[in-house]
Design a protein around this motif. Structure first.
Motif, PDB file in Angstrom:
ATOM      1  N   LYS A 122     -13.096   7.604  34.265  1.00  0.00           N
ATOM      2  CA  LYS A 122     -13.458   8.037  35.622  1.00  0.00           C
ATOM      3  C   LYS A 122     -14.936   7.782  35.904  1.00  0.00           C
ATOM      4  CE  LYS A 122      -9.927  11.588  35.948  1.00  0.00           C
ATOM      5  NZ  LYS A 122      -9.638  13.009  36.127  1.00  0.00           N
ATOM      6  N   GLY A 123     -15.442   6.648  35.424  1.00  0.00           N
ATOM      7  CA  GLY A 123     -16.820   6.252  35.691  1.00  0.00           C
ATOM      8  C   GLY A 123     -17.855   6.909  34.799  1.00  0.00           C
ATOM      9  N   LYS A 124     -17.446   7.768  33.870  1.00  0.00           N
ATOM     10  CA  LYS A 124     -18.360   8.500  33.000  1.00  0.00           C
ATOM     11  C   LYS A 124     -18.220   7.993  31.564  1.00  0.00           C
ATOM     12  CE  LYS A 124     -19.154  13.096  31.202  1.00  0.00           C
ATOM     13  NZ  LYS A 124     -18.379  14.182  30.679  1.00  0.00           N
ATOM     14  N   ILE A 125     -19.343   7.819  30.879  1.00  0.00           N
ATOM     15  CA  ILE A 125     -19.304   7.373  29.490  1.00  0.00           C
ATOM     16  C   ILE A 125     -18.719   8.493  28.628  1.00  0.00           C
ATOM     17  CG2 ILE A 125     -20.664   6.675  27.474  1.00  0.00           C
ATOM     18  CD1 ILE A 125     -22.693   5.448  29.404  1.00  0.00           C
ATOM     19  N   THR A 126     -17.680   8.148  27.866  1.00  0.00           N
ATOM     20  CA  THR A 126     -17.069   9.128  26.966  1.00  0.00           C
ATOM     21  C   THR A 126     -17.253   8.741  25.498  1.00  0.00           C
ATOM     22  OG1 THR A 126     -14.931   8.006  27.139  1.00  0.00           O
ATOM     23  CG2 THR A 126     -15.322   9.862  28.634  1.00  0.00           C
ATOM     24  N   LYS A 127     -17.423   7.439  25.230  1.00  0.00           N
ATOM     25  CA  LYS A 127     -17.592   6.989  23.854  1.00  0.00           C
ATOM     26  C   LYS A 127     -18.555   5.808  23.831  1.00  0.00           C
ATOM     27  CE  LYS A 127     -14.465   4.665  21.255  1.00  0.00           C
ATOM     28  NZ  LYS A 127     -13.228   4.379  20.536  1.00  0.00           N
ATOM     29  N   LEU A 128     -19.382   5.796  22.813  1.00  0.00           N
ATOM     30  CA  LEU A 128     -20.342   4.711  22.618  1.00  0.00           C
ATOM     31  C   LEU A 128     -20.290   4.319  21.151  1.00  0.00           C
ATOM     32  CD1 LEU A 128     -22.827   3.013  23.588  1.00  0.00           C
ATOM     33  CD2 LEU A 128     -24.233   4.952  22.904  1.00  0.00           C
TER      34      LEU A 128
ATOM     35  N   ILE B 155     -19.256  11.284  23.214  1.00  0.00           N
ATOM     36  CA  ILE B 155     -20.311  11.854  24.056  1.00  0.00           C
ATOM     37  C   ILE B 155     -20.098  13.345  24.341  1.00  0.00           C
ATOM     38  CG2 ILE B 155     -21.474  11.692  26.305  1.00  0.00           C
ATOM     39  CD1 ILE B 155     -22.063   9.380  24.281  1.00  0.00           C
ATOM     40  N   ASP B 156     -18.862  13.763  24.530  1.00  0.00           N
ATOM     41  CA  ASP B 156     -18.594  15.168  24.829  1.00  0.00           C
ATOM     42  C   ASP B 156     -18.804  16.086  23.626  1.00  0.00           C
ATOM     43  OD1 ASP B 156     -17.971  14.583  27.477  1.00  0.00           O
ATOM     44  OD2 ASP B 156     -15.856  14.233  27.012  1.00  0.00           O
ATOM     45  N   LYS B 157     -18.800  15.529  22.423  1.00  0.00           N
ATOM     46  CA  LYS B 157     -18.920  16.344  21.209  1.00  0.00           C
ATOM     47  C   LYS B 157     -20.276  16.235  20.528  1.00  0.00           C
ATOM     48  CE  LYS B 157     -13.991  16.110  20.200  1.00  0.00           C
ATOM     49  NZ  LYS B 157     -12.968  15.603  19.277  1.00  0.00           N
ATOM     50  N   VAL B 158     -21.076  15.270  20.937  1.00  0.00           N
ATOM     51  CA  VAL B 158     -22.380  15.039  20.316  1.00  0.00           C
ATOM     52  C   VAL B 158     -23.378  16.075  20.833  1.00  0.00           C
ATOM     53  CG1 VAL B 158     -24.276  13.382  20.127  1.00  0.00           C
ATOM     54  CG2 VAL B 158     -21.929  12.588  20.035  1.00  0.00           C
ATOM     55  N   SER B 159     -24.244  16.536  19.939  1.00  0.00           N
ATOM     56  CA  SER B 159     -25.256  17.512  20.349  1.00  0.00           C
ATOM     57  C   SER B 159     -26.228  16.879  21.346  1.00  0.00           C
ATOM     58  CB  SER B 159     -26.025  18.031  19.139  1.00  0.00           C
ATOM     59  OG  SER B 159     -26.895  17.036  18.647  1.00  0.00           O
ATOM     60  N   LYS B 160     -26.868  17.722  22.126  1.00  0.00           N
ATOM     61  CA  LYS B 160     -27.792  17.241  23.157  1.00  0.00           C
ATOM     62  C   LYS B 160     -28.934  16.422  22.552  1.00  0.00           C
ATOM     63  CE  LYS B 160     -30.348  18.612  27.191  1.00  0.00           C
ATOM     64  NZ  LYS B 160     -30.547  19.584  28.225  1.00  0.00           N
ATOM     65  N   ASN B 161     -29.409  16.807  21.370  1.00  0.00           N
ATOM     66  CA  ASN B 161     -30.496  16.059  20.710  1.00  0.00           C
ATOM     67  C   ASN B 161     -30.057  14.643  20.368  1.00  0.00           C
ATOM     68  OD1 ASN B 161     -32.132  18.299  20.830  1.00  0.00           O
ATOM     69  ND2 ASN B 161     -31.709  18.954  18.742  1.00  0.00           N
ATOM     70  N   GLU B 162     -28.812  14.491  19.918  1.00  0.00           N
ATOM     71  CA  GLU B 162     -28.302  13.163  19.560  1.00  0.00           C
ATOM     72  C   GLU B 162     -28.111  12.300  20.803  1.00  0.00           C
ATOM     73  OE1 GLU B 162     -28.257  12.270  16.470  1.00  0.00           O
ATOM     74  OE2 GLU B 162     -28.580  14.288  15.731  1.00  0.00           O
TER      75      GLU B 162
ATOM     76  N   THR C  86     -28.472   4.468  22.459  1.00  0.00           N
ATOM     77  CA  THR C  86     -28.817   3.124  22.918  1.00  0.00           C
ATOM     78  C   THR C  86     -28.865   3.047  24.440  1.00  0.00           C
ATOM     79  OG1 THR C  86     -27.586   2.295  21.034  1.00  0.00           O
ATOM     80  CG2 THR C  86     -28.158   0.697  22.709  1.00  0.00           C
ATOM     81  N   VAL C  87     -27.930   3.720  25.085  1.00  0.00           N
ATOM     82  CA  VAL C  87     -27.872   3.733  26.546  1.00  0.00           C
ATOM     83  C   VAL C  87     -27.851   5.174  27.037  1.00  0.00           C
ATOM     84  CG1 VAL C  87     -26.658   1.535  26.724  1.00  0.00           C
ATOM     85  CG2 VAL C  87     -25.345   3.629  26.593  1.00  0.00           C
ATOM     86  N   ASP C  88     -28.268   5.377  28.261  1.00  0.00           N
ATOM     87  CA  ASP C  88     -28.245   6.695  28.880  1.00  0.00           C
ATOM     88  C   ASP C  88     -26.790   7.099  29.118  1.00  0.00           C
ATOM     89  OD1 ASP C  88     -28.376   8.919  30.525  1.00  0.00           O
ATOM     90  OD2 ASP C  88     -29.638   7.959  32.043  1.00  0.00           O
ATOM     91  N   PRO C  89     -26.334   8.202  28.523  1.00  0.00           N
ATOM     92  CA  PRO C  89     -24.928   8.584  28.649  1.00  0.00           C
ATOM     93  C   PRO C  89     -24.527   9.018  30.060  1.00  0.00           C
ATOM     94  CG  PRO C  89     -26.136  10.246  27.435  1.00  0.00           C
ATOM     95  CD  PRO C  89     -27.070   9.097  27.647  1.00  0.00           C
ATOM     96  N   THR C  90     -25.505   9.175  30.947  1.00  0.00           N
ATOM     97  CA  THR C  90     -25.184   9.521  32.338  1.00  0.00           C
ATOM     98  C   THR C  90     -25.181   8.290  33.244  1.00  0.00           C
ATOM     99  OG1 THR C  90     -27.495   9.974  32.908  1.00  0.00           O
ATOM    100  CG2 THR C  90     -26.195  11.829  32.051  1.00  0.00           C
ATOM    101  N   ALA C  91     -25.459   7.122  32.664  1.00  0.00           N
ATOM    102  CA  ALA C  91     -25.565   5.885  33.454  1.00  0.00           C
ATOM    103  C   ALA C  91     -24.191   5.378  33.887  1.00  0.00           C
ATOM    104  CB  ALA C  91     -26.274   4.809  32.633  1.00  0.00           C
TER     105      ALA C  91
END
Length: 144
Positions: A49-55, A110-117, A122-127
């Motif tokens: 849905k346009g949101k990064i979920t996995k990198l 992305i949904d499970k990774v801590s905010k610090n990580e 490599t890329v902005d997870p909100t991009a």
């Protein structure tokens, strides 16, 4: 009768397509080669849905015969750098050492990774997908 049939067909189509739950995958690759070694880096991004979920960041390095003196040192350095992700929530780390090559893969949920990580990715997870492509192509990647 035609309206009922049309509504039934459209409803079926919506059910089959998942009500707009669109998953898109992006693959961006950067490669280089010299007399001593070759390196291929790939960044795989999954959007829902346009949101990064996995990198996923992958790399494959192959050493030439003349560069094998530095192979173990490179492996140890790379392992040391990537081990910061070992046992982190939402992160899967894989490092494989071959006879003359090293493969790495670091996958971030992305949904499970801590905010610090998330802040060091490599890329902005909100991009958006377009922003990710622009950012990676600026860094020398080719995206598909």
């Amino acid at each position: 009768m035609k309206k009922v049939l049309l509504i039934t067909l459209l409803s079926g189509l919506i059910l089959v397509t998942g009500c707009g739950q669109k998953t898109e995958n992006l693959s961006c690759i950067k490669a280089g080669k010299s007399d001593q070694f070759s390196l291929k880096q790939e960044t795989l991004v999954t959007f829902e849905k346009g949101k990064i979920t996995k990198l996923e960041n992958k790399s494959y390095t192959e050493f030439g015969e003349d560069a094998m003196d530095g192979f173990d040192a490179y492996y140890n350095t790379l392992t040391s750098i990537l081990n910061v992700y070992k046992d982190k929530s939402g992160v899967i780390l894989n490092i494989e050492k071959g006879k003359n090559n090293i493969s790495t893969s670091v996958t971030f949920d992305i949904d499970k990774v801590s905010k610090n990580e998330v802040e060091g990715l490599t890329v902005d997870p909100t991009a958006s997908k377009e922003q990710v492509i622009a950012e990676l192509e600026l860094d020398g990647y080719t995206c598909k």
